[in-house]
Scaffold this active site. Sequence first.
Site, PDB file in Angstrom:
ATOM      1  N   GLU A  47      18.600  11.813  12.176  1.00 18.08           N
ATOM      2  CA  GLU A  47      18.324  11.891  13.606  1.00 18.08           C
ATOM      3  C   GLU A  47      19.233  10.963  14.398  1.00 18.08           C
ATOM      4  OE1 GLU A  47      16.481  12.852  17.271  1.00 18.08           O
ATOM      5  OE2 GLU A  47      16.839  13.892  15.383  1.00 18.08           O
ATOM      6  N   ARG A  78      18.586  23.543  30.916  1.00 19.90           N
ATOM      7  CA  ARG A  78      18.680  24.786  30.154  1.00 19.90           C
ATOM      8  C   ARG A  78      20.083  25.369  30.165  1.00 19.90           C
ATOM      9  NH1 ARG A  78      13.410  26.951  29.251  1.00 19.90           N
ATOM     10  NH2 ARG A  78      14.406  28.882  28.618  1.00 19.90           N
ATOM     11  N   ASN A 137      18.095  35.741  31.117  1.00 19.04           N
ATOM     12  CA  ASN A 137      18.181  34.746  30.044  1.00 19.04           C
ATOM     13  C   ASN A 137      18.023  35.490  28.731  1.00 19.04           C
ATOM     14  OD1 ASN A 137      18.021  32.481  28.367  1.00 19.04           O
ATOM     15  ND2 ASN A 137      15.841  32.179  28.773  1.00 19.04           N
ATOM     16  N   GLY A 138      19.013  35.413  27.860  1.00 16.95           N
ATOM     17  CA  GLY A 138      18.934  36.115  26.587  1.00 16.95           C
ATOM     18  C   GLY A 138      20.255  36.765  26.227  1.00 16.95           C
ATOM     19  N   HIS A 140      28.512   9.746  -4.031  1.00 13.74           N
ATOM     20  CA  HIS A 140      28.838  11.089  -4.498  1.00 13.74           C
ATOM     21  C   HIS A 140      29.774  11.814  -3.533  1.00 13.74           C
ATOM     22  CE1 HIS A 140      26.017  10.993  -7.857  1.00 13.74           C
ATOM     23  NE2 HIS A 140      25.167  10.374  -7.031  1.00 13.74           N
ATOM     24  N   LYS A 184      21.885  12.175  17.332  1.00 11.43           N
ATOM     25  CA  LYS A 184      21.890  11.655  18.694  1.00 11.43           C
ATOM     26  C   LYS A 184      23.293  11.200  19.093  1.00 11.43           C
ATOM     27  CE  LYS A 184      18.829  12.998  19.949  1.00 11.43           C
ATOM     28  NZ  LYS A 184      18.086  13.677  18.935  1.00 11.43           N
ATOM     29  N   LYS A 223      18.798  22.537  26.578  1.00 14.73           N
ATOM     30  CA  LYS A 223      17.569  21.960  26.053  1.00 14.73           C
ATOM     31  C   LYS A 223      16.764  22.940  25.203  1.00 14.73           C
ATOM     32  CE  LYS A 223      14.526  18.645  25.806  1.00 14.73           C
ATOM     33  NZ  LYS A 223      14.844  17.441  25.041  1.00 14.73           N
ATOM     34  N   GLU A 269      25.488  14.283  19.677  1.00 16.90           N
ATOM     35  CA  GLU A 269      25.095  15.084  20.834  1.00 16.90           C
ATOM     36  C   GLU A 269      25.617  14.534  22.149  1.00 16.90           C
ATOM     37  OE1 GLU A 269      20.836  17.218  20.205  1.00 16.90           O
ATOM     38  OE2 GLU A 269      20.790  15.034  20.179  1.00 16.90           O
ATOM     39  N   CYS A 305      19.499  29.986  29.357  1.00 16.62           N
ATOM     40  CA  CYS A 305      19.742  29.903  30.793  1.00 16.62           C
ATOM     41  C   CYS A 305      18.428  29.644  31.521  1.00 16.62           C
ATOM     42  CB  CYS A 305      20.371  31.195  31.290  1.00 16.62           C
ATOM     43  SG  CYS A 305      21.871  31.672  30.396  1.00 16.62           S
ATOM     44  N   TRP A 340      23.931  28.998  30.681  1.00 16.51           N
ATOM     45  CA  TRP A 340      24.555  28.512  29.447  1.00 16.51           C
ATOM     46  C   TRP A 340      25.264  29.722  28.854  1.00 16.51           C
ATOM     47  CZ3 TRP A 340      24.526  29.446  24.174  1.00 16.51           C
ATOM     48  CH2 TRP A 340      25.049  28.443  23.362  1.00 16.51           C
TER      49      TRP A 340
END
Length: 616
Positions: A489, A27, A101-102, A512, A493, A611, A496, A2, A75
């Site tokens: 990566e 955030r 935040n936490g 495989h 992307k 983020k 996301e 947050c 968040w």
Amino acid sequence: MCGIVGYIGFRNAYPILIKGLKRLEYRGYDSAGVALISDSGDMNVYKEKGKVVNLERIVESHDCSGCLGIAHTRWATHGEPSAVNAHPHVSQNERLALVHNGIIENYSSLRDLLEKEGYVFKSSTDTEILVQLISFIQDRQKKDLEGAVLEALHRVIGAYAIAVIDKSTPDKIVVARKSSPLVIGIGEDNKEFFLASDALPIIEYTNQMVYLNDNEVALIKVGNNIEIRNFDNCGVKAEITEVDMSLEALEKGGYEHFMLKEIFDQPKCIIDCMRGRLLPDKKKIVLSAINMHRERLLRANRFIIVACGTSWHAGLIGKQMIEQWCKIPVEVEYASEFRYRNPVIQPNDVVIAISQSGETADTMAAFELAKKHGALCFGIVNGVGSSISRESDTGIYIHVGPEIGVASTKAFTGQVTVLTLFSLALGHELGVIGQVEYEQHIDELARIPRKIEEILKKDDCIKKIAHSLKDARNSLYMGRGFNYPVALEGALKLKEISYIHAEGYPAAEMKHGPIALVDEDMPVVFVATHHQLYKKIISNIEEVKSRNGRIIAIVTEGDEEVKKLAESVIEIPPTLPTIVPLLSVIPLQLIAYHVAVDKGLNVDQPRNLAKAVTVE
């Protein structure tokens, strides 16, 4: 994850808080809220589900006066996104407001205790427990605000950065942190103070920052110096850091989204990252981290890289470079797993923590574990003054500037650049890499920004290719050698920001299992640039082609063989195989971006993501 922002001083607090929340939305953006102590002494609290603009709409017709306030963008962890669960939370007696935040891990037992004392809870969050606990201690023990906060935190298990205000003492804010970031900005002559989860929302007003450390509580009062105490109630000197950050970096600069701006910023960012470190004219790389800890790095028996997400992918590239140029074994670990599996760490190990924000909770915890075992702790971060940078024995900043888009782009290339410089410099010090190869890589690194610019000129072509992926439900990304982490990566992307399921694999592993998924509806993206495994990856492409898979390929300029097999190709300039990730990742970033835009999605703030992952 947050975002917290606060202000106390002589200005109207509300505009500062709202602007700060907008800069902190990366955030979290499930809900937002603000608490103000008005000019008349009332505590006004406004909260709303969704983005900060929703909060602005409901505040328009209400009293938003006052020179003291705290605000929050959320968040969600405990409790669904809603106005009720949004912060700030208010004590039952309506004196206190708190943002957090936490995660409070023992919130359930504390709630039971407080309910027995007659407290009634409005929300389903862990945070409300904390504001009620502080209020309970104030009432029972007759403590002032800072004393009640300190006492409450002794009873709390978890991670937090908090800010608390009390309408009966409207001249102060009390803040505290443990395992979550919090920074205090100091105005001229202590006439005003700002606080936030990081420097971004307050750099407009001051560059004088105090970064709270774990287990510290600070009293912020206009006209006074910041008073900091640790959890043992002992005074701690406030260390002031001067932060160098451009306001221009916090704006979109004419681009539609921050992510696109940050993709196009990469040539300049890599130049900034290499400035003063890569010296092409002198054919050398200079890193103070190696100079200061030379003997210990040269004697290292093993490197352990701990990271999460995109940073973990950069670590996989770093592993290959360190092992190739330094001949030292490297392990790359998910920090979230490493911290809990009782790993074997020796004093002659070097543990490298990679984190864009420098605040990633799991990476920070892994770092602390390494420090306890006596390993050399080496941080690679972007966030100046961040927790990981302060805990490091040494390290390297990537210096790519603030990254606002939730999906990381320029931080990845910055991390890979730093890992390349570090591996080459250490290999040269060890005498493992030959002088010719060393100088060849120095010369090529100097050319990389220009070559990225060449790729970015192909954006219109890449946009058309991306359009063909818009309706895909799944996709595969394949690469080999240094391009395997790039495939991972690229897949991340796409997941996301476009919400298309994508998986990255070493191309040889396709047979495989993953090849069972290939049909005419399955796009398969190959990172197929020229390197020692080029012929092997051609065979892998043939296997997909024979099963009617849709092939999109990233190739080296002039490639004709892959063109015959692929539905679409994107050419990148030739470079050395070890450096190719800095080029091959750029088209994959642009593909993901354009697919998401094509689908009408929020590129900079994808659903369910934030983020800086500052909670487990």
